[in-house]
Write a protein that holds these residues in place. Structure first.
Motif, mmCIF file in Angstrom:
data_model
loop_
_atom_site.group_PDB
_atom_site.id
_atom_site.type_symbol
_atom_site.label_atom_id
_atom_site.label_comp_id
_atom_site.label_asym_id
_atom_site.label_seq_id
_atom_site.Cartn_x
_atom_site.Cartn_y
_atom_site.Cartn_z
ATOM 1 N N GLY A 124 -15.169 32.646 26.180
ATOM 2 C CA GLY A 124 -15.725 33.765 25.420
ATOM 3 C C GLY A 124 -17.242 33.845 25.522
ATOM 4 O O GLY A 124 -17.809 34.933 25.694
ATOM 5 N N ILE A 125 -17.902 32.709 25.416
ATOM 6 C CA ILE A 125 -19.362 32.703 25.491
ATOM 7 C C ILE A 125 -19.833 33.102 26.888
ATOM 8 O O ILE A 125 -20.767 33.902 27.042
ATOM 9 C CB ILE A 125 -19.925 31.318 25.109
ATOM 10 N N VAL A 126 -19.181 32.555 27.911
ATOM 11 C CA VAL A 126 -19.578 32.902 29.282
ATOM 12 C C VAL A 126 -19.342 34.385 29.539
ATOM 13 O O VAL A 126 -20.140 35.057 30.187
ATOM 14 C CB VAL A 126 -18.820 32.033 30.304
ATOM 15 N N ARG A 127 -18.238 34.911 29.001
ATOM 16 C CA ARG A 127 -17.969 36.348 29.132
ATOM 17 C C ARG A 127 -19.042 37.152 28.419
ATOM 18 O O ARG A 127 -19.495 38.193 28.913
ATOM 19 C CB ARG A 127 -16.591 36.651 28.554
ATOM 20 N N TYR A 128 -19.463 36.696 27.253
ATOM 21 C CA TYR A 128 -20.492 37.388 26.484
ATOM 22 C C TYR A 128 -21.820 37.412 27.229
ATOM 23 O O TYR A 128 -22.529 38.433 27.237
ATOM 24 C CB TYR A 128 -20.661 36.700 25.129
ATOM 25 N N LEU A 129 -22.160 36.307 27.889
ATOM 26 C CA LEU A 129 -23.419 36.249 28.641
ATOM 27 C C LEU A 129 -23.384 37.184 29.845
ATOM 28 O O LEU A 129 -24.439 37.644 30.306
ATOM 29 C CB LEU A 129 -23.691 34.814 29.093
ATOM 30 N N ALA A 157 -24.326 33.006 38.592
ATOM 31 C CA ALA A 157 -23.299 32.013 38.281
ATOM 32 C C ALA A 157 -23.804 30.593 38.488
ATOM 33 O O ALA A 157 -23.550 29.694 37.665
ATOM 34 C CB ALA A 157 -22.061 32.268 39.144
ATOM 35 N N ALA A 158 -24.539 30.354 39.586
ATOM 36 C CA ALA A 158 -25.033 29.003 39.866
ATOM 37 C C ALA A 158 -26.014 28.537 38.793
ATOM 38 O O ALA A 158 -26.001 27.365 38.395
ATOM 39 C CB ALA A 158 -25.700 28.967 41.240
ATOM 40 N N GLN A 159 -26.855 29.447 38.316
ATOM 41 C CA GLN A 159 -27.827 29.078 37.285
ATOM 42 C C GLN A 159 -27.128 28.776 35.964
ATOM 43 O O GLN A 159 -27.438 27.776 35.304
ATOM 44 C CB GLN A 159 -28.843 30.209 37.102
ATOM 45 N N SER A 160 -26.180 29.625 35.572
ATOM 46 C CA SER A 160 -25.441 29.385 34.325
ATOM 47 C C SER A 160 -24.707 28.049 34.380
ATOM 48 O O SER A 160 -24.726 27.274 33.420
ATOM 49 C CB SER A 160 -24.430 30.515 34.091
ATOM 50 N N ALA A 161 -24.060 27.785 35.509
ATOM 51 C CA ALA A 161 -23.313 26.537 35.649
ATOM 52 C C ALA A 161 -24.251 25.334 35.600
ATOM 53 O O ALA A 161 -23.929 24.306 34.984
ATOM 54 C CB ALA A 161 -22.537 26.555 36.961
ATOM 55 N N PHE A 162 -25.414 25.448 36.251
ATOM 56 C CA PHE A 162 -26.358 24.333 36.257
ATOM 57 C C PHE A 162 -26.842 24.016 34.839
ATOM 58 O O PHE A 162 -26.900 22.840 34.439
ATOM 59 C CB PHE A 162 -27.557 24.672 37.150
#
Length: 286
Positions: free
Chosen positions: A13-18, A24-29
């Motif tokens: 849910g949070i990742v969907r909200y962002l 994607a690489a930055q969020s995952a890092f």
């Protein structure tokens, strides 16, 4: 397992909200960077003691495949409905079953083969190629399922050579290192709120894995596995109530088919193991 499912839905849910504001690489890092922060005490002890002999290359390769899986998952999560990401993700254990047969020589009896075919049929019900557009988000989530399965196979091998805590800590460290150059390459300015949300993602994910471990200790997989279907229910509700996503009956049906196949495989393996350890009647009377 109920708490595990709710925590994983919190992650999605949070990742969907962002959304797609962050690559994607930055969020995952950033998410795994927070994970390393949480695990710093364990990592410090681990690095001082050193790794078991012969595990460095395995840890490295697991970091490579898990890095690819995480990037693809973040890409998919920002582009397709939460319920579809969750349902396609149920393929992971099925792919692990196939991989274990191919690479570890585990037996793949006819019943297990049929269960795998049924699970793959469930995935086709979710995606419905030819009946609707298959986007890069769907393809990314399928790729993520394959790479996550490869990561679990490496973890299975490593679990025979190193303690569980070492396997978890090294995964966080190697994935963070693997994501670093990719994140730097696509880096965009972040807000404090985005940084905090990704820290919450890491917290939810850590809690989910902890609850899952406790569940596996408390009950056999044949009991805990079917409960994971509730994760799809929560994901569907989250998508509908928070993000205005339509409730797709085919996604629920396909997810139920996949979980049913996985539960059957788990139940069969539990029965086989029980037969292997149950003593004969003559032995029990001595």
């Amino acid at each position: 397992m109920l708490a595990t499912g709710l925590c994983f839905v919190g992650v999605t849910g949070i990742v969907r909200y962002l959304g797609t504001d962050l690559p994607a690489a930055q969020s995952a890092f950033v998410r795994f960077g927070w994970g390393v922060v949480f695990l710093l005490p364990s990592l410090w002890v681990l690095l001082r003691r050193g790794l078991p002999a012969g595990t460095l290359a395995l840890f490295g390769w697991r970091g490579v495949v898990h890095t690819a899986a995480v990037i693809l998952w973040f890409h998919a999560m920002a582009r397709i409905p939460v319920a579809e990401v969750t349902a396609i993700g149920y393929l992971n254990p099925v792919l692990v079953t196939l991989g274990a047969a191919l690479f570890f020589g585990e037996a793949l009896a006819l019943r297990r083969i049929l269960a795998v075919v049924v699970a793959l049929g469930g995935a086709l019900i979710v995606i419905r190629p030819g009946l609707r557009e298959v986007t890069d988000g769907h393809l990314a989530q399928l790729g993520a399922a394959c790479f996550f399965a490869a990561s679990y196979l490496f973890a299975k091998r490593l679990s025979q050579l190193a303690p569980a805590g070492t396997v978890v800590a090294m995964m966080s460290l190697t994935v963070t290192v693997g994501l670093l150059p990719l994140a730097v390459w696509v880096w965009v300015p972040m807000t404090a709120a985005q940084l905090g949300w990704l820290g919450l993602v890491a917290g939810f994910a850590t809690t989910a894995h902890y609850c899952m471990t406790r569940a596996f200790r408390a009950a056999p997989l044949a009991v805990t596995q079917p409960v994971t279907f509730l994760q799809l229910v929560w994901a569907t509700l989250l998508g509908a109530l928070v993000f205005g996503e339509g409730v797709d009956v085919f996604v629920l049906l396909g997810g139920a088919v996949i979980i049913g196949a996985i539960s059957y495989i788990t139940w069969r393996e539990a029965r086989i193991k029980r037969r292997a350890v149950t003593p004969a009647e003559a032995e029990t009377t001595l």
